[in-house]
Design a protein around this motif. Structure first.
Motif, short mmCIF file in Angstrom:
data_model
loop_
_atom_site.label_atom_id
_atom_site.label_comp_id
_atom_site.label_asym_id
_atom_site.label_seq_id
_atom_site.Cartn_x
_atom_site.Cartn_y
_atom_site.Cartn_z
N MET A 59 56.75 -28.69 -61.89
CA MET A 59 55.69 -29.03 -61.21
C MET A 59 56.60 -30.58 -60.15
O MET A 59 55.85 -30.86 -59.90
CB MET A 59 54.83 -29.42 -61.76
N GLY A 60 57.79 -31.15 -61.00
CA GLY A 60 58.42 -31.56 -60.60
C GLY A 60 57.63 -33.11 -60.97
O GLY A 60 56.37 -33.11 -61.38
N GLU A 97 50.10 -37.27 -56.00
CA GLU A 97 51.67 -37.48 -55.30
C GLU A 97 52.95 -36.04 -56.04
O GLU A 97 52.56 -36.43 -57.27
CB GLU A 97 52.92 -38.73 -55.12
N GLN A 98 53.42 -35.24 -54.93
CA GLN A 98 54.76 -34.46 -56.72
C GLN A 98 55.76 -34.83 -55.38
O GLN A 98 55.69 -34.79 -53.94
CB GLN A 98 53.82 -32.85 -55.61
N ALA A 138 50.16 -34.40 -51.85
CA ALA A 138 49.99 -32.70 -51.87
C ALA A 138 48.76 -32.58 -51.85
O ALA A 138 48.14 -31.87 -52.02
CB ALA A 138 50.47 -32.58 -53.06
N GLY A 139 47.56 -33.74 -52.60
CA GLY A 139 46.54 -33.33 -51.84
C GLY A 139 45.74 -34.61 -52.34
O GLY A 139 46.02 -35.80 -52.95
N TYR A 140 44.23 -34.66 -51.98
CA TYR A 140 43.10 -35.47 -52.32
C TYR A 140 41.62 -35.08 -53.19
O TYR A 140 41.24 -33.66 -53.15
CB TYR A 140 43.22 -37.16 -50.63
N ALA A 141 41.50 -35.98 -53.80
CA ALA A 141 40.04 -36.05 -53.70
C ALA A 141 39.13 -37.89 -53.77
O ALA A 141 40.18 -38.68 -53.99
CB ALA A 141 39.91 -36.16 -54.81
N GLY A 144 48.35 -26.91 -61.38
CA GLY A 144 48.22 -27.80 -62.26
C GLY A 144 47.39 -28.84 -61.40
O GLY A 144 47.47 -30.13 -62.49
N LEU A 145 47.73 -29.55 -60.41
CA LEU A 145 47.42 -30.44 -59.36
C LEU A 145 46.53 -31.12 -59.82
O LEU A 145 45.92 -32.01 -59.60
CB LEU A 145 48.14 -30.49 -58.71
N GLY A 146 45.25 -30.37 -59.81
CA GLY A 146 44.11 -30.15 -59.37
C GLY A 146 43.33 -30.08 -60.75
O GLY A 146 42.43 -31.70 -60.72
#
Length: 149
Positions: free
Chosen positions: A1-2, A58-59, A64-67, A97-99
């Motif tokens: 995942m970093g 952040e990755q 990498a995404g948002y909510a 696993g970011l979600g």
């Protein structure tokens, strides 16, 4: 995942959120017009009394995404809850696993703001999203969504 971090969006990242919104709309087979969105989102998110809360994941130094969520009041429950308007991850980052990290942050935010639960909706054909939400322990309630302009 970093290296991963979930945090509130910064003012200078709004343009990237707009790009993610456009990708999200395309994913849901919807139209999206970027015109004027930056100033409207900045007003909603960075106002002294914000009407919208935006978190990014952040990755490895990139977004990498948002909510996004709003605080709402339920007459039936006589309690506040969070309405999750959007949750979107870049396709290349899904399944890592970011979600789950975004959902964890939203749950913490709900508790911090005395919200009893989180509600959201997703298109009925978003099978991977539905599967993800069910793995989070969410349950669905069928309703019909209406719009009135």
């Amino acid at each position: 995942m970093g290296s991963v971090n979930v945090r509130p969006v910064r003012n200078e990242e709004i343009e990237m959120v707009i790009e993610l919104c456009a990708m999200h709309a395309a994913y849901e087979k919807s139209e999206y017009d970027k015109t004027g969105k930056a100033s409207k989102l900045r007003r909603a998110i960075f106002h002294p009394s914000p009407s919208l809360f935006c978190f990014i994941v952040e990755q490895n130094g990139g977004i990498a995404g948002y909510a996004t969520v709003t605080k709402e009041f339920s007459t039936w429950d006589a309690e506040y809850y969070l309405h999750m308007d959007c949750l979107y991850l870049l396709e290349s980052t899904r399944g890592a696993g970011l979600g789950s990290l975004l959902m964890k942050k939203l749950k913490e935010f709900a508790v911090l703001h005395s919200c009893s639960h989180i509600q959201w909706q997703t298109p009925v054909d978003n099978f991977s999203g539905i599967q993800f939400y069910e793995k989070q322990g969410a349950v669905s309630k069928d309703k019909k969504r209406f719009y009135l302009a």
